[in-house]
Design an enzyme around this catalytic site. Structure first.
Site, mmCIF file in Angstrom:
data_model
loop_
_atom_site.group_PDB
_atom_site.id
_atom_site.type_symbol
_atom_site.label_atom_id
_atom_site.label_comp_id
_atom_site.label_asym_id
_atom_site.label_seq_id
_atom_site.Cartn_x
_atom_site.Cartn_y
_atom_site.Cartn_z
ATOM 1 N N GLU A 1 -63.386 -24.742 -70.123
ATOM 2 C CA GLU A 1 -63.289 -24.097 -70.808
ATOM 3 C C GLU A 1 -62.131 -22.504 -70.365
ATOM 4 O OE1 GLU A 1 -62.732 -25.525 -73.659
ATOM 5 O OE2 GLU A 1 -64.728 -27.071 -73.225
ATOM 6 N N HIS B 1 -55.874 -30.924 -69.048
ATOM 7 C CA HIS B 1 -56.952 -31.946 -67.962
ATOM 8 C C HIS B 1 -56.019 -32.548 -67.293
ATOM 9 C CE1 HIS B 1 -59.315 -31.836 -72.583
ATOM 10 N NE2 HIS B 1 -59.404 -31.348 -71.436
ATOM 11 N N HIS C 1 -58.875 -24.072 -69.214
ATOM 12 C CA HIS C 1 -57.844 -24.260 -70.554
ATOM 13 C C HIS C 1 -57.201 -22.663 -71.466
ATOM 14 C CE1 HIS C 1 -58.154 -28.092 -71.539
ATOM 15 N NE2 HIS C 1 -59.767 -28.161 -71.799
#
Length: 531
Positions: A200, A209, A203
């Site tokens: 996370e 991804h 991100h």
């Protein structure tokens, strides 16, 4: 036949002990001991490993150690999907809070700002309702970025833009810097794993991804026939900037092989051309993950992540591309159990108090971890170092990168053991005073200061009988390496005579097979000045 042990490579025959039982009969005699519940608890605390011993520890009598559950361990993205199953947040690609005003990491204003000193500061706050254990896990996961990149996660004070890390409904994050108090959810009941946290966080740093990158179809086949039509959008491609770096099957950002599969045993993703390649790992950042963060944020950091169950470190190979650096770090992270490091060659220029050139080894993932080896320099033979967990950090500080330096090391993993450097201590077999578990593979290093010797006195020694010490046994080496001079190979339950090292290091190697178990050993040690 009476039991035999080997001391200083000479056989000693034990007398007065019944040795007429077969191995199976002896197992029955000890059944009550080997089946006690503490052994089962100990087994849970000491997971098995698929590591092979160091090359110079391989022998025909070494037990075969495997991890039968390794393939059943849940990968990072599967854990995220399970945690997000009942999430009330609208998510894209399983765990992304989407802002459609920009596309992937091609958005220049979506990155966190770099300071003039080359550091990227990312303020964050942790919700107060996290437990102390959860807070420690999250901050330790952030520290890996600090150790290996120019990213610095700092607790927020008055900053307007920051990561608001809280226990929401699942594990999710926006992509890159969104501005203001930016929510990042790490649900305390489902997201508390290092790999999930780092997934996370990546991100939030600007990464989609791995299997969403624009060239995905060159490396992976999506098995649409095993995916529900409603989930096809989770496999959409994104117009990403791939930074001329390779596709990473081992990325912490990669879907698992069976993510979104609607058919048991059938994959949703198949790597190509080699379908046997592992995808969907469970340990944390991969070496390429680190390289991509460094490239995206233009980090000129001499740092490397070494992973797997074993490998090597060569200063010349790694540092050649960092001409302007004055220090380099290698983070060694084995898959599980405990990491060990053995310097195969160590010749670093000497300087007063090792100020100009030196090696430091930390027992953990950052420079705030306890020190295993403090400022070593010169030409010397260093003992094998065993970490308390699955990672250790090697730091090399130097004035001139291409001075006369010869530095090579090997790393791997063992189930148990440790490094002992304080005077007056106790070393034991795993789980002592309860019986040791099956398939133990332990290395214990006792390391006294220069100019001292080690005296080792055993108070308990009880392992499985074998006429030639093949089943369960303890090897003691007079030195810091597994090939140092042999002081003895011990088994059964005879008293071991007091052992005094000739130098300042002793190495204990304890192994057990997959049969019954006994009490093991306990020994006191202390340091004495060398004659």
């Amino acid at each position: 036949m009476t039991p035999i042990i080997l001391i200083n490579e000479e056989p000693w025959q034990l007398v007065g002990e019944p040795a007429t039982y077969t191995r199976g009969q002896t197992q029955l005699l000890h059944r009550n001991r080997t089946m006690r519940s503490p052994v089962l608890i100990c087994l849970l605390l000491l997971p098995f490993t698929d590591a092979l011993p160091l090359k110079n520890r391989l022998s025909t009598d070494a037990p075969t150690i495997t991890d039968p559950e390794a393939e059943e361990i849940e990968d990072v993205f599967s854990q995220i999907l399970r945690s997000n199953k009942d999430s009330t947040v609208k998510l894209y690609h399983g765990d992304i809070v989407m802002d459609t005003s920009y596309s992937a990491i091609k958005c220049p204003y979506c990155l966190w700002k770099k300071s003039e000193d080359g550091v990227v500061k990312v303020p964050y706050s942790l919700a107060s309702d996290y437990s102390a254990e959860n807070k420690e896990l999250i901050t330790a996961s952030l520290e890996t970025f600090t150790t290996l990149t120019c990213i610095r996660f700092l607790e927020r004070t008055t900053e307007k833009d920051y990561l608001d890390i809280h226990s929401g409904s699942g594990c999710w994050s926006p992509i890159g810097k969104a501005g203001g108090p930016q929510p990042l959810s790490l649900m305390s009941s489902g997201c508390m794993a290092r790999g999930v946290v780092q997934h996370e966080i990546k991100h939030a740093l600007g990464f989609y991804h791995e299997q969403s990158r624009s060239d995905r179809n060159d490396y992976v086949d999506v098995m649409w026939q095993y995916i529900n039509g409603d989930d096809w959008g989770e496999f959409g491609l994104v117009d990403t900037d791939n930074m001329n770096l390779p596709y990473d099957y081992a990325s912490v950002m990669h879907y698992g092989r069976f993510s979104y599969s609607n058919t048991s045993g059938q994959p949703s993703l198949n790597p190509k051309p080699d379908q046997s390649v592992d995808i969907g790992q469970r340990y944390g950042l991969s070496p390429l993950d680190v390289s991509k963060v460094k490239t995206l944020y233009n980090c000129n950091t001499c740092s490397f992540l070494l992973t797997g169950i074993n490998g090597s470190l060569d200063f010349e190979t790694f540092s050649s591309s960092y001409e302007d650096s004055t220090s380099c770090v290698w983070l060694v992270r084995v898959n599980r159990n405990k990491a060990f490091l053995q310097f195969d060659q160590f010749d670093v220029p000497s300087s007063g108090e090792c100020a100009a050139y030196y090696i430091t080894v930390y027992d953990g993932q950052s420079k705030t971890s306890p020190v295993l080896l403090d400022r070593a320099c010169g030409a010397q033979e260093l003992p094998l170092l065993v970490a308390s967990e699955n990672s250790l950090l090697v730091e090399f500080v130097y004035e001139v990168p291409h001075a006369a330096i010869d530095l090579k090391a090997s790393y791997g993993l063992v189930v148990c053991g440790g490094t002992y450097t304080t005077d007056n201590g106790i070393v034991t077999s795993p789980c002592y005073p309860d019986p040791y578990p099956n398939l133990s593979d332990c290395i214990t290093t006792i390391w006294a200061p220069e100019g001292y010797q080690i005296v080792l006195n055993f108070t308990t020694f009880e392992v499985e009988y074998s006429s030639s010490c093949l089943y369960d046994y303890l090897i003691i080496n007079d030195g810091g390496r597994t090939d140092s001079s042999l002081l003895g190979r011990f088994c059964w339950n005879t008293p071991i005579p007091t052992i005094t090292s000739t130098g300042n290091v002793l190495l204990l190697q304890f192994r057990s097979d997959n049969w019954f178990n006994m009490a093991g050993y306990s020994a006191n040690y202390y340091f004495v000045p060398s004659p």
